[in-house]
Design a protein around this motif. Structure first.
Motif, PDB file in Angstrom:
ATOM      1  N   VAL A   1       0.698  -1.144  -0.120  1.00 51.30           N
ATOM      2  CA  VAL A   1      -0.162  -0.171  -0.128  1.00 51.30           C
ATOM      3  C   VAL A   1       1.061   1.071   0.109  1.00 51.30           C
ATOM      4  CG1 VAL A   1      -1.179   1.636   1.510  1.00 51.30           C
ATOM      5  CG2 VAL A   1      -1.957  -0.996   0.880  1.00 51.30           C
ATOM      6  N   THR A   2       1.757   1.017   0.719  1.00 48.12           N
ATOM      7  CA  THR A   2       2.692   2.408   0.869  1.00 48.12           C
ATOM      8  C   THR A   2       3.470   2.326  -0.419  1.00 48.12           C
ATOM      9  OG1 THR A   2       2.897   2.203   3.152  1.00 48.12           O
ATOM     10  CG2 THR A   2       4.932   3.194   2.323  1.00 48.12           C
ATOM     11  N   ALA A   3       3.663   1.435  -1.396  1.00 51.42           N
ATOM     12  CA  ALA A   3       4.580   1.659  -2.174  1.00 51.42           C
ATOM     13  C   ALA A   3       3.393   2.197  -3.546  1.00 51.42           C
ATOM     14  CB  ALA A   3       5.007   0.309  -3.310  1.00 51.42           C
ATOM     15  N   LEU A   4       2.997   1.867  -3.578  1.00 50.61           N
ATOM     16  CA  LEU A   4       1.868   1.722  -4.690  1.00 50.61           C
ATOM     17  C   LEU A   4       1.245   3.685  -3.786  1.00 50.61           C
ATOM     18  CD1 LEU A   4      -0.530  -1.236  -4.887  1.00 50.61           C
ATOM     19  CD2 LEU A   4       1.053  -0.322  -6.452  1.00 50.61           C
ATOM     20  N   LEU A   5       0.626   3.677  -3.240  1.00 49.48           N
ATOM     21  CA  LEU A   5       0.515   5.549  -2.952  1.00 49.48           C
ATOM     22  C   LEU A   5       1.251   6.737  -2.925  1.00 49.48           C
ATOM     23  CD1 LEU A   5      -1.387   5.545   1.029  1.00 49.48           C
ATOM     24  CD2 LEU A   5      -2.461   5.662  -1.389  1.00 49.48           C
ATOM     25  N   TRP A   6       2.728   6.372  -2.897  1.00 47.56           N
ATOM     26  CA  TRP A   6       3.704   7.365  -2.784  1.00 47.56           C
ATOM     27  C   TRP A   6       4.282   6.683  -4.703  1.00 47.56           C
ATOM     28  CZ3 TRP A   6       6.940   9.918  -0.756  1.00 47.56           C
ATOM     29  CH2 TRP A   6       8.812   9.979  -1.462  1.00 47.56           C
ATOM     30  N   THR A   7       3.845   5.493  -5.701  1.00 46.74           N
ATOM     31  CA  THR A   7       4.161   5.667  -7.167  1.00 46.74           C
ATOM     32  C   THR A   7       2.833   6.589  -7.349  1.00 46.74           C
ATOM     33  OG1 THR A   7       5.713   3.195  -6.989  1.00 46.74           O
ATOM     34  CG2 THR A   7       4.327   4.659  -9.167  1.00 46.74           C
ATOM     35  N   GLY A   8       2.165   6.014  -7.297  1.00 46.04           N
ATOM     36  CA  GLY A   8       0.340   6.829  -7.760  1.00 46.04           C
ATOM     37  C   GLY A   8       0.767   8.463  -7.377  1.00 46.04           C
ATOM     38  N   GLY A   9       0.928   8.902  -6.152  1.00 45.52           N
ATOM     39  CA  GLY A   9       1.149  10.513  -5.883  1.00 45.52           C
ATOM     40  C   GLY A   9       2.378  11.310  -6.765  1.00 45.52           C
ATOM     41  N   MET A  10       3.391   9.929  -7.120  1.00 41.64           N
ATOM     42  CA  MET A  10       3.992  10.668  -7.592  1.00 41.64           C
ATOM     43  C   MET A  10       3.558  11.210  -8.875  1.00 41.64           C
ATOM     44  SD  MET A  10       6.651  12.534  -6.135  1.00 41.64           S
ATOM     45  CE  MET A  10       5.410  12.191  -4.427  1.00 41.64           C
ATOM     46  N   SER A  11       3.211  10.043  -9.527  1.00 42.07           N
ATOM     47  CA  SER A  11       2.691  10.115 -10.812  1.00 42.07           C
ATOM     48  C   SER A  11       1.926  10.632 -11.333  1.00 42.07           C
ATOM     49  CB  SER A  11       1.883   8.610 -11.417  1.00 42.07           C
ATOM     50  OG  SER A  11       3.326   7.412 -11.080  1.00 42.07           O
ATOM     51  N   PHE A  12       0.482  11.785 -10.643  1.00 42.73           N
ATOM     52  CA  PHE A  12      -0.605  11.705 -10.294  1.00 42.73           C
ATOM     53  C   PHE A  12      -0.283  14.130  -9.795  1.00 42.73           C
ATOM     54  CE2 PHE A  12      -3.588   8.294  -9.491  1.00 42.73           C
ATOM     55  CZ  PHE A  12      -3.682   8.177 -10.866  1.00 42.73           C
ATOM     56  N   PHE A  13       0.763  13.946  -9.746  1.00 38.15           N
ATOM     57  CA  PHE A  13       1.668  15.034  -9.124  1.00 38.15           C
ATOM     58  C   PHE A  13       1.647  15.653 -10.815  1.00 38.15           C
ATOM     59  CE2 PHE A  13       4.791  18.236  -9.527  1.00 38.15           C
ATOM     60  CZ  PHE A  13       5.098  18.826  -7.938  1.00 38.15           C
ATOM     61  N   LEU A  14       1.681  15.941 -12.333  1.00 38.50           N
ATOM     62  CA  LEU A  14       1.399  16.733 -12.866  1.00 38.50           C
ATOM     63  C   LEU A  14       0.540  16.865 -13.258  1.00 38.50           C
ATOM     64  CD1 LEU A  14       0.143  14.677 -15.575  1.00 38.50           C
ATOM     65  CD2 LEU A  14       3.145  13.571 -15.459  1.00 38.50           C
TER      66      LEU A  14
END
Length: 216
Positions: free
Chosen positions: A146-159
């Motif tokens: 969950v932590t890895a997915l939230l981190w990756t998702g958050g960074m990906s949606f930054f744009l």
């Protein structure tokens, strides 16, 4: 909020004012999917070749090394190498019609391209790779995933939340991802007045970085 107008004024070192259009998040995601698919096919090809040369129990261990080390090296040389090339675009970007440019109007530098792609490692590949490695050793748990997915998702949606559709890598590297449109130059322009036709005053070196002018 995010502006709907995605056209940006872009002045080259030659003093030519170009209008570039910021690439959408959908195009950027599509280009990434194409690049990852191509890299996956390359890795599968290498695995099949190794399978012919290494048999038995030794193949499994060798295949794991190929996928872990091979994917790390491939993705880094892939993005950096292609973006430093004359078209400033990976095969995926070229397919969807985008390219990378320096926001200051200059040429892309090794430092800026390496920086924008190193941040991608932090945004996406390292967290997911960590989970994958832990799973291989039966050490993965729900909180880790969950932590890895939230981190990756958050960074990906930054744009999605800035007007220039920039990843953190673009901000740190000083880059934009823009549409790679081809400018048209009318064949009726008088050959004796190239200086009056702004597009014709762009040097060949600049065209290799910012776009190609076609004379129909």
């Amino acid at each position: 909020g995010v502006r709907r107008n995605k056209t940006r004024s872009f002045v080259t070192p030659e003093g030519v004012d170009l209008s570039l259009e910021i690439a959408s998040a959908g195009l950027r995601f599509g280009g990434l999917v194409v690049d990852l698919t191509l890299m996956l096919l390359i890795l599968i090809g290498f695995s099949l070749l190794i399978g012919y040369g290494v048999g038995g129990a030794g193949y499994a261990g060798t295949a794991v090394i190929v996928w872990l080390l091979g994917f790390f090296l491939l993705r880094n040389f892939w993005f950096v190498g292609f973006e430093l090339g004359p078209r400033a675009a990976t095969p995926g970007k070229r397919l969807v019609g985008t390219r990378v440019v320096a926001r200051d109007g200059g040429r892309l530098t090794i430092a800026s391209v390496v920086a924008r792609n190193f941040v991608r490692e932090m945004e996406m590949f390292l967290p997911l790779g960590f989970v994958g490695g832990a799973a291989g050793q039966d050490m993965v748990n729900t909180a880790m995933v969950v932590t890895a997915l939230l981190w990756t998702g958050g960074m990906s949606f930054f744009l999605l939340f800035n007007r220039d559709r920039m990843r953190l890598g673009d901000i740190i590297g000083g880059t934009w991802v823009v549409l790679a449109k081809r400018a048209k130059v009318s064949a009726d322009l008088p050959a004796a007045a190239p200086a009056e036709a702004g597009a014709l005053s762009v040097t060949r070196g600049a065209l290799s970085v910012y776009g190609v002018i076609e004379v129909p």
